[in-house]
Design an enzyme around this catalytic site. Structure first.
Site, PDB file in Angstrom:
ATOM      1  N   CYS A   2       4.424  -5.537 -14.915  1.00  0.00           N
ATOM      2  CA  CYS A   2       5.224  -5.441 -16.145  1.00  0.00           C
ATOM      3  C   CYS A   2       5.290  -4.020 -16.694  1.00  0.00           C
ATOM      4  O   CYS A   2       4.309  -3.286 -16.645  1.00  0.00           O
ATOM      5  CB  CYS A   2       4.645  -6.331 -17.226  1.00  0.00           C
ATOM      6  SG  CYS A   2       4.498  -8.045 -16.725  1.00  0.00           S
ATOM      7  N   ARG A  27       7.666  -0.330 -10.736  1.00  0.00           N
ATOM      8  CA  ARG A  27       6.408  -1.057 -10.874  1.00  0.00           C
ATOM      9  C   ARG A  27       6.508  -2.478 -10.324  1.00  0.00           C
ATOM     10  O   ARG A  27       5.494  -3.114 -10.073  1.00  0.00           O
ATOM     11  CB  ARG A  27       5.990  -1.110 -12.349  1.00  0.00           C
ATOM     12  CG  ARG A  27       5.681   0.248 -12.932  1.00  0.00           C
ATOM     13  CD  ARG A  27       5.570   0.187 -14.440  1.00  0.00           C
ATOM     14  NE  ARG A  27       4.407  -0.539 -14.885  1.00  0.00           N
ATOM     15  CZ  ARG A  27       3.208   0.003 -15.074  1.00  0.00           C
ATOM     16  NH1 ARG A  27       3.033   1.270 -14.847  1.00  0.00           N
ATOM     17  NH2 ARG A  27       2.201  -0.715 -15.487  1.00  0.00           N
ATOM     18  N   TRP A  71       6.909  -9.069 -14.507  1.00  0.00           N
ATOM     19  CA  TRP A  71       6.490  -9.493 -13.169  1.00  0.00           C
ATOM     20  C   TRP A  71       5.722 -10.791 -13.392  1.00  0.00           C
ATOM     21  O   TRP A  71       4.649 -10.784 -14.003  1.00  0.00           O
ATOM     22  CB  TRP A  71       5.603  -8.425 -12.541  1.00  0.00           C
ATOM     23  CG  TRP A  71       5.298  -8.634 -11.098  1.00  0.00           C
ATOM     24  CD1 TRP A  71       6.078  -8.285 -10.026  1.00  0.00           C
ATOM     25  CD2 TRP A  71       4.106  -9.209 -10.546  1.00  0.00           C
ATOM     26  NE1 TRP A  71       5.443  -8.619  -8.856  1.00  0.00           N
ATOM     27  CE2 TRP A  71       4.237  -9.185  -9.138  1.00  0.00           C
ATOM     28  CE3 TRP A  71       2.949  -9.749 -11.095  1.00  0.00           C
ATOM     29  CZ2 TRP A  71       3.255  -9.682  -8.284  1.00  0.00           C
ATOM     30  CZ3 TRP A  71       1.973 -10.245 -10.244  1.00  0.00           C
ATOM     31  CH2 TRP A  71       2.135 -10.206  -8.856  1.00  0.00           C
ATOM     32  N   ASN A  95       1.983  -6.666 -21.286  1.00  0.00           N
ATOM     33  CA  ASN A  95       1.618  -6.467 -19.881  1.00  0.00           C
ATOM     34  C   ASN A  95       0.152  -6.865 -19.762  1.00  0.00           C
ATOM     35  O   ASN A  95      -0.673  -6.401 -20.547  1.00  0.00           O
ATOM     36  CB  ASN A  95       1.822  -4.989 -19.517  1.00  0.00           C
ATOM     37  CG  ASN A  95       1.259  -4.639 -18.152  1.00  0.00           C
ATOM     38  OD1 ASN A  95       0.968  -5.531 -17.342  1.00  0.00           O
ATOM     39  ND2 ASN A  95       1.089  -3.358 -17.892  1.00  0.00           N
ATOM     40  N   GLY A  96      -0.162  -7.733 -18.806  1.00  0.00           N
ATOM     41  CA  GLY A  96      -1.554  -8.156 -18.629  1.00  0.00           C
ATOM     42  C   GLY A  96      -1.641  -9.673 -18.588  1.00  0.00           C
ATOM     43  O   GLY A  96      -0.626 -10.359 -18.432  1.00  0.00           O
ATOM     44  N   GLU A 478      -3.056  -0.172   8.247  1.00  0.00           N
ATOM     45  CA  GLU A 478      -2.068   0.361   7.311  1.00  0.00           C
ATOM     46  C   GLU A 478      -0.646   0.207   7.883  1.00  0.00           C
ATOM     47  O   GLU A 478       0.289  -0.125   7.144  1.00  0.00           O
ATOM     48  CB  GLU A 478      -2.399   1.837   7.010  1.00  0.00           C
ATOM     49  CG  GLU A 478      -1.434   2.566   6.113  1.00  0.00           C
ATOM     50  CD  GLU A 478      -1.258   1.962   4.724  1.00  0.00           C
ATOM     51  OE1 GLU A 478      -2.007   1.047   4.348  1.00  0.00           O
ATOM     52  OE2 GLU A 478      -0.322   2.386   4.030  1.00  0.00           O
ATOM     53  N   LYS A 482       2.308  -1.866   6.054  1.00  0.00           N
ATOM     54  CA  LYS A 482       3.610  -1.275   5.738  1.00  0.00           C
ATOM     55  C   LYS A 482       4.733  -2.172   6.263  1.00  0.00           C
ATOM     56  O   LYS A 482       5.698  -2.438   5.566  1.00  0.00           O
ATOM     57  CB  LYS A 482       3.776   0.127   6.361  1.00  0.00           C
ATOM     58  CG  LYS A 482       2.985   1.249   5.770  1.00  0.00           C
ATOM     59  CD  LYS A 482       3.488   1.767   4.451  1.00  0.00           C
ATOM     60  CE  LYS A 482       2.952   0.986   3.309  1.00  0.00           C
ATOM     61  NZ  LYS A 482       1.667   1.365   2.743  1.00  0.00           N
ATOM     62  N   GLU A 485       4.977  -5.495   4.261  1.00  0.00           N
ATOM     63  CA  GLU A 485       5.401  -5.293   2.872  1.00  0.00           C
ATOM     64  C   GLU A 485       6.906  -5.144   2.738  1.00  0.00           C
ATOM     65  O   GLU A 485       7.499  -5.737   1.846  1.00  0.00           O
ATOM     66  CB  GLU A 485       4.809  -3.981   2.331  1.00  0.00           C
ATOM     67  CG  GLU A 485       3.429  -4.047   1.773  1.00  0.00           C
ATOM     68  CD  GLU A 485       2.988  -2.683   1.240  1.00  0.00           C
ATOM     69  OE1 GLU A 485       2.564  -2.654   0.084  1.00  0.00           O
ATOM     70  OE2 GLU A 485       3.066  -1.674   1.958  1.00  0.00           O
ATOM     71  N   HIS A 501     -10.544 -11.361  22.077  1.00  0.00           N
ATOM     72  CA  HIS A 501     -11.292 -12.390  21.354  1.00  0.00           C
ATOM     73  C   HIS A 501     -10.377 -13.276  20.514  1.00  0.00           C
ATOM     74  O   HIS A 501     -10.837 -13.947  19.597  1.00  0.00           O
ATOM     75  CB  HIS A 501     -12.366 -11.746  20.476  1.00  0.00           C
ATOM     76  CG  HIS A 501     -13.372 -10.969  21.267  1.00  0.00           C
ATOM     77  ND1 HIS A 501     -14.250 -11.578  22.130  1.00  0.00           N
ATOM     78  CD2 HIS A 501     -13.599  -9.636  21.368  1.00  0.00           C
ATOM     79  CE1 HIS A 501     -14.992 -10.651  22.722  1.00  0.00           C
ATOM     80  NE2 HIS A 501     -14.611  -9.466  22.278  1.00  0.00           N
ATOM     81  N   LYS A 600       4.056  -2.398  -7.914  1.00  0.00           N
ATOM     82  CA  LYS A 600       3.475  -1.097  -7.577  1.00  0.00           C
ATOM     83  C   LYS A 600       2.097  -0.936  -8.204  1.00  0.00           C
ATOM     84  O   LYS A 600       1.152  -0.501  -7.560  1.00  0.00           O
ATOM     85  CB  LYS A 600       4.410   0.007  -8.086  1.00  0.00           C
ATOM     86  CG  LYS A 600       3.907   1.409  -7.838  1.00  0.00           C
ATOM     87  CD  LYS A 600       3.971   1.729  -6.378  1.00  0.00           C
ATOM     88  CE  LYS A 600       3.435   3.098  -6.044  1.00  0.00           C
ATOM     89  NZ  LYS A 600       3.153   3.204  -4.604  1.00  0.00           N
TER      90      LYS A 600
END
Ligand code: G6P
Length: 605
Positions: A2, A27, A71, A95-96, A478, A482, A485, A501, A600
């Site tokens: 948010c 964000r 969000w 926000n929160g 990573e 990427k 995402e 394995h 973000k």
């Protein structure tokens, strides 16, 4: 996550609020809204992009208002759940997460308040309204309300016929802007650069009142406080897209300069100095017997690479923990541990909480490695190292990661020196390699055309495997992160030795296998792993070094990085993986900078 923008000014603030929301789009959000006072309340909300809200608000003029990108946490993305939430003539953006919202909601429902959304935020609006019945002043009512909230919040509140904006923060970011024509508040500085560079960072528990020409702040104990005015050094250009199609692309290509800026302080240095990490660093680092790295997401992957460096160079044990796990698990604290929190934003709720948890267990040697000065994690830690990547807007982290790696290598080398583990020749060699790093990364970026061609072949795939060994295993992690995402292709990373394995069972002609094959001591081992894939019909995409003996053959595609870069090789090898995911996402037509469901800056648990 948010975003909040609030403004009270001489000028029409509607364009300021909308532009501020645009700047916070990165964000991550699913709906947006504004509340304007004229002096009665007008509320406009929309699901989707800020552009839709902008057209709804086009004809509005106001001097006083609050705005929000949401969000979703409590309640689906919808207009009824979008902020601001109102209670009679009062409007709130938040926000929160309010953890005790269910209990408060029951209490307010019993008192006759009717809820029109599924959010925790609406509880805050009604609670302030309700508190005003006994505590008439808006500022006092907000302060009293904050005393009853459990959880994390940054809020901004306005009320009909009142000339103020009241804001409060606890565990979520909020800063104030002091402009020529008014006062402002926002989740981060980028939203306010359009009107001012003069910023005030609120402390945890602060409540503030903004009028056109003044700011009044009280701390968590209701004591009036002055908070320092900072001149933001963020350049407005830094948050502009410029010649690039996407922020992610811009940020990938900014890596040489971000690395150069981050490493500027060792430009003329002959040695690694602990002073790079703060004035108390010589003492705090010297006494560290082990290192505990705490982080989330891409920052966690940077920590995993650092473990190889710290143990190899400094010879001290290093563990790396996902912050959201560490904060809740029973662990064994060691007071002589150096706790390193890695965070691009410096606001990630779990990382912040994990540092507080470590401190509560007596581990006071804390180092923040962040990209945002004055962020909550920086303020929580005794020592700090600020990466100088500049604002990172794309949700998928790129330049923040490589600059974190550069900073972590500095830390590993500094610890090595303090432990007496670094010979003069190694020290000189590492300093030279660091100084050359921006150029080395620039050379890797030249592979883009070849990678674009590879990306075409990934776009119709549903799964991909990434393999690496040693300090390139975290780079495989990573690379997989990427890809998933931003292209929504399911991707998993394995230490190449683990292939047989389990994941080998997945390999067939529909499973591209990306392999990081630098010319290091593990190359021959890795080549055996690659043969295992080729023998099962898997299609291999190998990122080798110029001098690696890995040959193209049917089913084995090879791209070579210009040079082998020793211990710092992970910084180079992540770059083609960033480019690969970017180009696959382009082919698939996904929203590269704002991938679905992601945020973000993750300021809630
Ligand atoms: C989110 C972002 C990631 C980031 C992670 C940790 O998930 O989308 O890019 O790596 O948070 O963020 P931090 O700011 O703490 O590095």
């Amino acid at each position: 996550m948010c975003g909040i923008v609030a403004a009270v000014a001489e000028r029409n603030i509607v364009p300021v609020l909308i532009e501020g929301l645009r700047k916070l789009e990165y964000r991550g959000y699913d709906s947006a809204g504004v509340a304007l006072l004229n002096p009665t309340l007008t509320r406009l909300r929309s699901v989707g992009r800020v552009a839709e809200l902008a057209s709804l608000a086009e004809a509005q003029v106001a001097h006083h208002g609050i705005a929000h990108t949401r969000w979703a946490t409590h309640g689906v993305p919808s207009e009824r759940n979008a902020h601001p939430h109102v209670s009679e003539g009062l409007a709130v953006v938040h926000n929160g997460i309010i953890e005790n919202y269910a209990e408060l909601k029951a209490e307010l429902t019993a008192a006759g308040y009717v809820f029109t959304s599924d959010t925790d935020t609406e509880v805050v609006a009604h609670l302030i309204q309700h508190t005003q019945k006994t505590n008439n002043d808006l500022f006092d009512a907000v302060f009293a309300t904050t005393q009853r909230l459990i959880g994390a919040y940054a809020i901004a509140v306005i009320q009909e016929w009142d000339d103020r904006i009241v804001v409060a923060r606890q565990g979520a970011p909020l800063l104030l802007g002091v402009g020529e024509e008014g006062r402002y508040a926002a989740s981060d500085a980028s939203a306010l650069l359009q009107v001012t560079r003069q910023m005030i960072y609120l402390e945890e528990g602060d409540v503030a009142e903004l009028k056109r020409g003044s700011v009044r702040i009280v701390d968590r104990n209701h004591v009036a406080v002055e908070r320092a005015l900072h001149e933001s050094s963020l350049s407005a250009d830094a948050v502009e897209l410029g010649e690039y199609a996407h922020y992610m692309q811009k940020e990938i290509f900014e890596q040489p300069q971000a690395l150069a800026a981050t490493l500027e302080m060792i430009g003329g240095a002959q040695s690694f100095s602990p002073n790079l990490f703060g004035t108390d660093a010589p003492e705090l680092l010297a006494g560290a017997k082990s290192v505990l790295i705490l982080a989330c997401g891409t920052s966690f992957h940077a920590g995993l690479v650092a473990r190889y460096w710290i143990e190899q160079l400094a010879g001290i044990p290093c563990s790396v923990e996902i912050a959201s796990e560490y904060r809740y698990r029973v662990s064994v604290p060691h007071p002589d541990t150096l706790v390193v929190a890695i965070s691009q934003s410096g606001e990630t709720a779990d990382t912040l909480a994990s540092v507080k948890h470590a401190k509560a267990q007596g581990m006071m040697r804390t180092l923040a490695l962040c990209n945002v000065p004055e962020s909550a994690i920086v303020r929580e830690c005794a020592l700090r190292f600020l990466t100088r990547a500049g604002p990172e807007i794309g949700v998928a982290s790129t330049k923040a990661f490589t600059t974190q790696l550069a900073a972590l290598f500095l830390l590993a080398a500094t610890l090595a020196k303090q432990q007496g583990h670094l010979s003069a020749s190694d020290e000189a060699e590492h300093l030279t390699a660091l100084r050359h790093l921006p150029v080395a990364v620039q050379n890797v970026l030249a592979l883009e055309d070849d990678i674009r061609a590879w990306a075409q072949r990934f776009s119709d795939k549903h799964h991909a495997l990434f393999l690496g060994r040693g300090h390139h295993f975290p780079i495989a992690l990573e690379g997989a992160l990427k890809l998933k995402e931003i292209s929504y292709i399911h991707a998993e990373a394995y230490a190449a030795g683990e292939l047989k394995h389990g994941p080998l069972a997945l390999v067939d002609e529909d499973m591209p296998v990306v392999s990081i094959a630098p010319n290091d001591a593990l190359l021959e081992k890795l080549k055996s792993n690659l043969k295992e894939v080729a023998a099962r019909g898997g299609e291999l995409y190998v990122f080798a070094d110029a001098d690696s003996h890995v040959d193209e053959e049917p089913g084995v595609h090879v791209l070579r990085l210009p040079e082998h870069y020793g211990l710092l090789s992970p910084v180079l090898h992540v770059v083609p993986l960033q480019l690969l995911s970017y180009h696959v996402a382009l082919v698939k037509g996904t929203d590269v900078d704002k991938p679905r469901n992601l945020a973000k800056s993750v300021t809630v648990e």
